[in-house]
Every structure is written in structure tokens, then in C-alpha cells.
Design a protein around this motif. Structure first.
Motif, PDB file in Angstrom:
ATOM      1  N   VAL A  24      -2.389  11.243   0.787  1.00  0.00           N
ATOM      2  CA  VAL A  24      -2.026  10.363   2.263  1.00  0.00           C
ATOM      3  C   VAL A  24      -1.007   9.624   1.674  1.00  0.00           C
ATOM      4  N   ALA A  25       0.189   9.588   2.271  1.00  0.00           N
ATOM      5  CA  ALA A  25       1.227   8.476   2.079  1.00  0.00           C
ATOM      6  C   ALA A  25       1.219   7.502   3.337  1.00  0.00           C
ATOM      7  N   SER A  26       1.301   6.414   3.137  1.00  0.00           N
ATOM      8  CA  SER A  26       1.759   5.182   4.003  1.00  0.00           C
ATOM      9  C   SER A  26       3.257   5.500   4.506  1.00  0.00           C
ATOM     10  N   PRO A  39       1.046  -1.223  -0.072  1.00  0.00           N
ATOM     11  CA  PRO A  39       0.054   0.042   0.052  1.00  0.00           C
ATOM     12  C   PRO A  39       0.910   1.385  -0.166  1.00  0.00           C
ATOM     13  N   VAL A  40       0.503   2.251  -0.886  1.00  0.00           N
ATOM     14  CA  VAL A  40       1.424   3.430  -1.192  1.00  0.00           C
ATOM     15  C   VAL A  40       0.775   4.413  -0.715  1.00  0.00           C
ATOM     16  N   TYR A  41      -0.197   4.751  -1.380  1.00  0.00           N
ATOM     17  CA  TYR A  41      -1.084   6.430  -1.000  1.00  0.00           C
ATOM     18  C   TYR A  41      -2.545   6.228  -1.142  1.00  0.00           C
ATOM     19  N   LEU A  42      -3.284   6.940  -0.605  1.00  0.00           N
ATOM     20  CA  LEU A  42      -4.452   7.062  -0.997  1.00  0.00           C
ATOM     21  C   LEU A  42      -4.733   8.443  -1.617  1.00  0.00           C
ATOM     22  N   THR A  43      -5.739   8.653  -2.196  1.00  0.00           N
ATOM     23  CA  THR A  43      -6.241   9.700  -2.768  1.00  0.00           C
ATOM     24  C   THR A  43      -7.909   9.785  -2.547  1.00  0.00           C
TER      25      THR A  43
END
Ligand SMILES: [Zn+2]
Ligand SMILES: [Zn+2]
Length: 139
Positions: free
Chosen positions: A95-97, A82-86
Motif C-alpha cells: 500500500v502506497a501513500s 509516511p511512504v507505504y504499508l506492508t
């Protein structure tokens, strides 16, 4: 302005660079974050209106959070990290992990949310404020 926050997936196919300081850094113990992280919580750096450079083609998983927020969880289709969320309704938020950072030591949790879904085997730091669900300012 300090150094950009850089990071990516485990195999290096997906990379990001954020040229700003995070608005908030938090752990989330909701069930989605448990499943997404493979353990008791996700650790997230939330950036608002920050310049973001992305390389690589992540797989996107579109979900709706327990608080009703629509999210796209970006992960690597090769290594699965999991790398990021938009957020489709909040394009200014990235949002970065925390574990995807090149220097994960830059992550300093300021609060824990969704403690109501937390597991006994995932204890919280007593020095960090805890919220049963979302904090009032909706971070
Ligand atoms: Zn990868
Ligand atoms: Zn969560």
C-alpha cells in the motif's frame, strides 16, 4: 500495462517502484490514519501481487488496525513522511501513500472507509462511495 507507479519520502531517502495497476485506491478516515497523516485521512493505493522495487531503509511502526489487521507502517526516519504499508500476514499486498507518488494526480479515490471516525472538518466527496468501517470485500 501503464507506467510504473514511482514515489518516495519527502527527502528522497526512501523510494519505491510498483509495476502494476492498483487493485483499489481509497481514503481512510480511521484514527490511525488521521494520526499517521497529520490530518483527516490517509489516501492509499493498494497493490496486490505487484512487482515492487524498494530502495532506502524506512523506519517501521508495527500496528494492529481497528479491523484487527497487522500492519507495518513504513516512514522515513529523516523527514518523517509516511511512504507505504506492508502486512505481515499478507505479504502480497503493498500500500502506497498517495502523496508519496511522484505524480500524485494518478490517485483517484474509489471509496472512503472508516467514515464513522471521520471529522466534520474533513468532508467527503459525495460522488465517492462511503463505508462506515471496512468495505465488505475487506480492502
Ligand atoms: Zn525522507
Ligand atoms: Zn485507516
Amino acid at each position: 500495462m501503464t507506467e510504473p507507479y514511482t514515489g518516495g519520502c519527502a527527502c528522497g531517502a526512501i523510494r519505491y517502484e510498483v509495476s502494476a495497476e492498483p487493485a483499489v485506491m481509497n481514503d481512510c478516515q480511521c484514527r490511525q490514519c488521521q494520526r499517521d497523516s497529520g490530518t483527516g485521512h490517509s489516501s492509499h493505493l493498494t497493490f496486490v501481487e505487484a512487482p515492487v522495487k524498494l530502495t532506502g531503509e524506512p523506519a517501521l511502526w508495527a500496528t494492529v488496525g481497528e479491523g484487527g489487521t497487522r500492519k507495518n507502517r513504513a516512514f522515513c526516519s529523516t523527514c518523517g513522511a509516511p511512504v507505504y504499508l506492508t502486512f505481515p500476514n499478507m505479504p502480497e499486498v503493498f500500500v502506497a501513500s498517495a502523496a508519496s507518488l511522484d505524480d500524485p494526480g494518478r490517485y483517484k479515490p474509489q471509496l472512503v472507509m472508516w467514515a464513522s471516525a471521520g471529522q466534520a472538518w474533513d468532508p467527503r466527496d459525495p460522488a465517492v462511495p462511503v463505508f462506515e468501517k471496512m468495505p465488505p470485500q475487506n480492502v
